[in-house]
Scaffold this motif. Structure first.
Motif, mmCIF file in Angstrom:
data_model
loop_
_atom_site.group_PDB
_atom_site.id
_atom_site.type_symbol
_atom_site.label_atom_id
_atom_site.label_comp_id
_atom_site.label_asym_id
_atom_site.label_seq_id
_atom_site.Cartn_x
_atom_site.Cartn_y
_atom_site.Cartn_z
ATOM 1 N N ARG A 24 -2.223 -30.139 22.589
ATOM 2 C CA ARG A 24 -3.015 -29.586 23.676
ATOM 3 C C ARG A 24 -4.207 -30.472 24.022
ATOM 4 N NH1 ARG A 24 -3.440 -23.031 22.649
ATOM 5 N NH2 ARG A 24 -1.281 -22.539 23.168
ATOM 6 N N THR A 25 -4.667 -30.369 25.267
ATOM 7 C CA THR A 25 -5.851 -31.092 25.711
ATOM 8 C C THR A 25 -7.040 -30.144 25.716
ATOM 9 O OG1 THR A 25 -5.598 -30.542 28.054
ATOM 10 C CG2 THR A 25 -4.345 -32.436 27.231
ATOM 11 N N HIS A 26 -8.235 -30.694 25.970
ATOM 12 C CA HIS A 26 -9.420 -29.848 26.040
ATOM 13 C C HIS A 26 -9.308 -28.838 27.178
ATOM 14 C CE1 HIS A 26 -10.396 -32.750 29.195
ATOM 15 N NE2 HIS A 26 -11.264 -31.874 29.643
ATOM 16 N N PHE A 58 -5.913 -24.921 17.396
ATOM 17 C CA PHE A 58 -5.251 -25.510 18.550
ATOM 18 C C PHE A 58 -4.611 -26.864 18.254
ATOM 19 C CE2 PHE A 58 -8.194 -22.531 20.626
ATOM 20 C CZ PHE A 58 -7.326 -21.910 21.512
ATOM 21 N N GLY A 59 -4.865 -27.402 17.078
ATOM 22 C CA GLY A 59 -4.267 -28.687 16.736
ATOM 23 C C GLY A 59 -4.843 -29.841 17.515
ATOM 24 N N VAL A 60 -6.169 -29.815 17.743
ATOM 25 C CA VAL A 60 -6.832 -30.877 18.495
ATOM 26 C C VAL A 60 -8.022 -31.406 17.699
ATOM 27 C CG1 VAL A 60 -6.153 -29.917 20.726
ATOM 28 C CG2 VAL A 60 -8.337 -29.223 19.705
ATOM 29 N N GLU A 61 -8.591 -32.496 18.165
ATOM 30 C CA GLU A 61 -9.798 -33.032 17.557
ATOM 31 C C GLU A 61 -11.001 -32.173 17.940
ATOM 32 O OE1 GLU A 61 -9.860 -35.547 15.443
ATOM 33 O OE2 GLU A 61 -7.680 -35.833 15.637
ATOM 34 N N ARG A 62 -12.059 -32.253 17.112
ATOM 35 C CA ARG A 62 -13.256 -31.466 17.424
ATOM 36 C C ARG A 62 -13.873 -31.863 18.757
ATOM 37 N NH1 ARG A 62 -16.856 -30.354 11.979
ATOM 38 N NH2 ARG A 62 -15.129 -29.893 10.566
ATOM 39 N N PHE A 119 -17.150 -31.790 36.161
ATOM 40 C CA PHE A 119 -17.647 -33.075 35.655
ATOM 41 C C PHE A 119 -17.894 -33.052 34.145
ATOM 42 C CE2 PHE A 119 -17.841 -34.566 39.864
ATOM 43 C CZ PHE A 119 -18.161 -35.920 39.846
ATOM 44 N N ALA A 120 -17.713 -31.897 33.495
ATOM 45 C CA ALA A 120 -17.797 -31.861 32.035
ATOM 46 C C ALA A 120 -16.543 -32.421 31.386
ATOM 47 C CB ALA A 120 -18.025 -30.422 31.560
ATOM 48 N N ALA A 121 -15.472 -32.568 32.171
ATOM 49 C CA ALA A 121 -14.230 -33.125 31.640
ATOM 50 C C ALA A 121 -14.362 -34.634 31.492
ATOM 51 C CB ALA A 121 -13.067 -32.789 32.568
ATOM 52 N N PRO A 122 -13.627 -35.238 30.550
ATOM 53 C CA PRO A 122 -13.708 -36.697 30.393
ATOM 54 C C PRO A 122 -13.095 -37.445 31.575
ATOM 55 C CG PRO A 122 -12.061 -35.777 28.916
ATOM 56 C CD PRO A 122 -12.795 -34.616 29.506
ATOM 57 N N ARG A 123 -12.095 -36.851 32.218
ATOM 58 C CA ARG A 123 -11.466 -37.472 33.382
ATOM 59 C C ARG A 123 -11.551 -36.491 34.544
ATOM 60 N NH1 ARG A 123 -9.461 -42.187 32.112
ATOM 61 N NH2 ARG A 123 -8.987 -42.639 29.923
ATOM 62 N N VAL A 124 -12.417 -36.795 35.483
ATOM 63 C CA VAL A 124 -12.697 -35.893 36.595
ATOM 64 C C VAL A 124 -11.787 -36.242 37.765
ATOM 65 C CG1 VAL A 124 -14.461 -35.082 38.209
ATOM 66 C CG2 VAL A 124 -15.097 -35.717 35.856
#
Length: 305
Positions: A24-26, A58-62, A119-124
């Motif tokens: 999963r992604t953020h 969720f199986g993701v990085e912090r 804009f809080a996402a790493p890729r907007v």
């Protein structure tokens, strides 16, 4: 039910230790937590699990968890988001609710907070279809301030904007006296070009000042759009009608009677992917519609005209 030997505030939010989907992604994490808040699974005032527990579930990085929590904080669904302690579900959450729970708001009330959250996402990724882009230019101001203040820094920003072509005669704004049509068209074109160029300049400046990968593109439509549409990170669609009214406006030194719209006051209806079948379908269909216009009948937008 929670086991008696587990603190309910620190238990996994849905009773499971790990999601069966490890990649999963953020955005996926934010969508799932948002759904739990709005459905009441997570209650106002309840403390969230730690970032470590959420990452495990969720199986993701912090880092992905922190990005998801920042998105929800920007939407006023979470409070006290920090590295030091678990966040808290905001009392009376839903300042920017979407879907069936949301009511429309004027563009200048609704758009700014949604753009800031995007804009809080790493890729907007922001796509817009509008008459002049003035609302978008104004809404971009707050996320730009946050970037310059060092509070957020996306890795990339990709903005695509569809605007009416200078080669067409606009359906609106339209002069009541047809003899004034040429002056009105020239005034609109100056405004369209000025707003678009300011938007492009302000965003592309992030490349030099902050090393952000920025791409801003404009294409011209062969018709006057009767609606405005904003697509944010592929996860949200904001839709509004351009409603015509008759009013006076100063054009140069002359007052003209116009059939005109006030785009900043148009009521935006929000739809979110993951907020139900209706919302998800609307977001997906809006994306297909925008992409089809972008790739077929639109053309390169010229600023020299």
């Amino acid at each position: 039910m929670y086991r008696h030997d587990v603190d309910p505030e620190l238990a996994p939010v849905n009773g499971r230790k790990r999601s069966p989907r490890p990649q999963r992604t953020h955005r996926d994490v934010a969508d799932e937590l948002r759904s739990r808040i709005r459905s009441g699974v997570l209650r106002p005032g309840q403390r969230m699990p730690t970032q470590a527990k959420l990452a495990d579930e969720f199986g993701v990085e912090r880092g992905a968890v922190r990005q998801a929590l920042r998105i929800l904080q920007a939407e006023e669904l979470l409070a006290d988001v920090s590295k030091g302690s678990p966040a808290i579900v905001a009392p009376g959450p839903g300042g920017h609710r979407t879907g069936a729970e949301a009511g429309p708001q004027p563009t200048m009330v609704a758009l700014g907070p949604r753009i800031t959250a995007a804009f809080a996402a790493p890729r907007v990724a922001v796509d817009a279809l509008c008459l002049t882009s003035v609302s978008l230019t104004l809404a971009i101001g707050e996320p730009l301030r946050q970037i310059h203040a060092g509070r957020t820094k996306p890795a990339s920003v990709n903005v695509r904007v569809l605007l009416p072509s200078s080669d067409i005669r606009l359906a609106f704004p339209a002069a009541v006296d047809a003899s004034a049509a040429g002056r009105l068209q020239r005034d609109w074109l100056v405004n369209r070009n000025a707003q678009a160029q300011v938007l492009r300049h302000n965003l592309e400046a992030l490349r030099a000042t902050h090393g952000i990968d920025v791409n801003v593109s404009f294409r011209a439509l062969p018709f006057t759009p009767p609606v405005k549409l904003y697509l944010l990170n592929g996860a949200e669609a904001l839709f509004a009608y351009y409603t015509l009214t008759r009013r006076e406006r100063e054009i140069g030194q002359e007052s003209l009677e116009l059939y005109d719209v006030q785009g900043t006051r148009s009521m935006l209806f929000p739809f979110a992917r993951g907020a139900g079948l209706r919302d998800t379908t609307f977001v997906e269909q809006s994306r297909l519609w925008f992409d089809a216009l972008w790739g077929t009948i639109s053309s390169e937008l010229r600023f020299a005209d």
